[in-house]
Design an enzyme around this catalytic site. Structure first.
Site, PDB file in Angstrom:
ATOM      1  N   ASP A   8       0.869  -1.175   0.000  1.00 30.46           N
ATOM      2  CA  ASP A   8       0.000   0.000   0.000  1.00 30.46           C
ATOM      3  C   ASP A   8       0.906   1.224   0.000  1.00 30.46           C
ATOM      4  O   ASP A   8       1.631   1.468   0.964  1.00 30.46           O
ATOM      5  CB  ASP A   8      -0.913  -0.008   1.226  1.00 30.46           C
ATOM      6  CG  ASP A   8      -2.081   0.948   1.077  1.00 30.46           C
ATOM      7  OD1 ASP A   8      -2.096   1.719   0.106  1.00 30.46           O
ATOM      8  OD2 ASP A   8      -2.981   0.929   1.945  1.00 30.46           O
ATOM      9  N   ASP A 102      -2.601   2.297  -6.247  1.00 28.39           N
ATOM     10  CA  ASP A 102      -1.548   2.321  -5.231  1.00 28.39           C
ATOM     11  C   ASP A 102      -1.561   1.123  -4.287  1.00 28.39           C
ATOM     12  O   ASP A 102      -0.928   1.165  -3.234  1.00 28.39           O
ATOM     13  CB  ASP A 102      -1.674   3.603  -4.396  1.00 28.39           C
ATOM     14  CG  ASP A 102      -2.999   3.688  -3.655  1.00 28.39           C
ATOM     15  OD1 ASP A 102      -3.964   3.032  -4.073  1.00 28.39           O
ATOM     16  OD2 ASP A 102      -3.071   4.417  -2.649  1.00 28.39           O
ATOM     17  N   GLU A 103      -2.245   0.050  -4.667  1.00 30.72           N
ATOM     18  CA  GLU A 103      -2.417  -1.059  -3.728  1.00 30.72           C
ATOM     19  C   GLU A 103      -2.509  -2.374  -4.496  1.00 30.72           C
ATOM     20  O   GLU A 103      -3.165  -2.445  -5.531  1.00 30.72           O
ATOM     21  CB  GLU A 103      -3.697  -0.827  -2.926  1.00 30.72           C
ATOM     22  CG  GLU A 103      -3.944  -1.788  -1.808  1.00 30.72           C
ATOM     23  CD  GLU A 103      -5.244  -1.478  -1.068  1.00 30.72           C
ATOM     24  OE1 GLU A 103      -5.555  -2.224  -0.130  1.00 30.72           O
ATOM     25  OE2 GLU A 103      -5.950  -0.509  -1.439  1.00 30.72           O
TER      26      GLU A 103
END
Length: 462
Positions: A8, A102-103
């Protein structure tokens, strides 16, 4: 073995902006919609100290942190950085499951280090996680938090505990130690409504849910939901890492600062959204059969209308025409605060669309009839429509109509690359700096200064 990795990125959008703009490093930065009805997309950790968080109304954020930098999102940059990060993950394993820009989850056991993990175990998994964090910082100049565990659920909890810029591993045998200290909201699938139901039943913590017989939880939440929540509370998660998460739909929507009242204006916004939707559809290499229009009226009532074609299409003319027809079926009196256009029933192929061909032929005939005499010279510069461009910004129009949005990349013929700090009363303020420079100087120009033009974003690491 703790071979499921969850990455993350830390305050991703805001961190990208800080990396792009040296003057904002270490300062509160808030990215999102800047209008009266805007919502915070991401707040830097410096801004979070003031109580600002994602999904908060931008007006509330401004009251909490009036001196923060408020910037438009630059999705072109975020996607580019995300692609670089995901490429690093795919070096670890072919099983990478992106959840957002983003993860992502990674199954390390399916990659080249799988056999070694069977013998070296947790220490190798930890080393791979630390190497990944270092590689991300070296390649894109950002930090990410890594969680490692035996399941996706526990790996995500571990990355939350690792934030910001850390690594946490939850090894087999520590499940109860970790889970019992967490509220039920930490369980996947437990949103505000389920949380309230469990709280009223005297079950505010995961430990309370785990101690309850499954039959009682099923009675409380329903069979499928209750059984699933109970299994997760016990630390059981059989979900595999899935490399390709096939999207079920592609859609775009806008919330307007002022309710739209004029029908022609509403139709114009709908057509603009349809065009954005088609561009996103084509970028994904997909087509679709069903067009969906979403309308939220002035009283917050929300309507959706849809129409299905015999075969999938990615034709902008067809999708826009269907969206207009769906809009015609809705009463628009009173004002529209949100519009959306989406396409579902996705496929990776298209069929020649005779309806679209007929539409084009009809439009061409109208254009030919209305065309000016060939002896008249005319030029038209298209309006700017790049990814992440603010709606009010239109440098392709007359210079006197230009508007500049905070955070936007610009180029000056003499001073070079910079970004817009703000504008108003016919003036625009620009800070001239790049990701690799020091803190840059600030200059102010008339909004119609011909020497100032929009620019492409620069790489974070130069």
């Amino acid at each position: 073995m703790p071979t499921i990795l969850h990455l993350d990125m830390d305050a991703f959008f805001a961190s990208v902006e800080q990396a792009s703009k040296p003057s904002l490093r270490g300062k509160p930065v808030i990215v999102g919609g800047l209008g009266a009805r805007g919502v915070v997309s991401t707040a830097s950790y410096e801004a979070r100290r003031f109580g600002v968080h994602s999904a908060m109304a931008m007006a509330h954020a401004r009251r909490l942190a009036p001196n923060a930098a408020y910037l438009i999102p630059r999705f072109e940059v975020y996607r580019r950085v995300s692609d670089e990060v995901m490429a690093l993950l795919r070096e670890l394993s072919p099983l990478v499951e992106p959840l957002s820009l983003d993860e992502a989850f990674v199954d390390l056991a399916a990659g080249p280090y799988g056999p070694a993990l069977e013998t070296e175990g947790a220490e190798l998994a930890r080393a791979l996680g630390e190497d990944l964090r270092a590689d991300i910082e070296r390649k894109v100049g950002l930090t990410g938090s890594v969680g490692l565990s035996t399941t996706k659920f526990l790996a995500k909890i571990a990355s939350e505990q690792a934030k910001p810029d850390g690594l946490v591993m939850i090894e087999a045998g520590r499940e109860r130690e970790v889970l019992d200290a967490l509220p039920v909201r930490a369980l996947p699938g437990v949103g505000p409504a389920t949380e309230e139901t469990l709280r009223r039943a005297g079950l505010p913590m995961i430990s309370d849910v785990a101690a309850l017989p499954q039959e009682e939880l099923v009675h409380l939440l329903g069979r499928a939901h209750g059984a699933g929540v109970h299994e997760l509370a016990l630390g059981h998660d059989e979900r595999p890492v899935v490399a390709e998460r096939d999207a079920k739909s592609v859609s775009v929507e806008d919330t307007f600062e002022v309710d739209l009242l004029d029908r022609d204006h509403i139709v114009g916004e709908l057509e603009r959204l349809a065009d954005r939707c088609v561009r996103r559809l084509r970028a994904a290499g997909r087509s679709g059969r069903t067009v969906v229009v979403k309308i939220r009226r002035f009283d917050f009532s929300t309507l959706t209308r849809s129409e299905t074609l015999p075969a999938p299409t990615d034709d902008p003319l067809v999708i826009a025409q269907m969206a207009r027809r769906l809009l015609d079926s809705v009463e628009l009196l009173g004002g529209i605060r949100l519009l959306g256009v989406g396409v579902t029933g996705l496929a990776d192929w298209t069929q020649e669309d005779l309806f679209a061909q007929a539409l084009r032929e009809g439009m061409q005939e109208e254009d030919d009839a209305a065309a000016p005499d060939a002896s008249e010279d005319s030029e038209h510069e298209p309006a700017y429509g790049g990814p992440g461009a603010p709606r009010a910004f239109n440098p392709g129009g007359e210079l006197s109509q230009r508007r500049w949005a905070p955070g936007q990349d610009v180029e000056h013929t003499e001073l070079g690359h910079g970004w817009v700090q703000g504008s108003g009363v016919g003036r625009v303020t620009v800070r001239f700096e790049t990701p690799g420079s020091g803190v840059g100087r600030v200059r102010t120009f008339p909004v119609d200064d011909a020497a100032l033009t929009p620019a492409a974003p620069l790489p974070l690491v130069q």
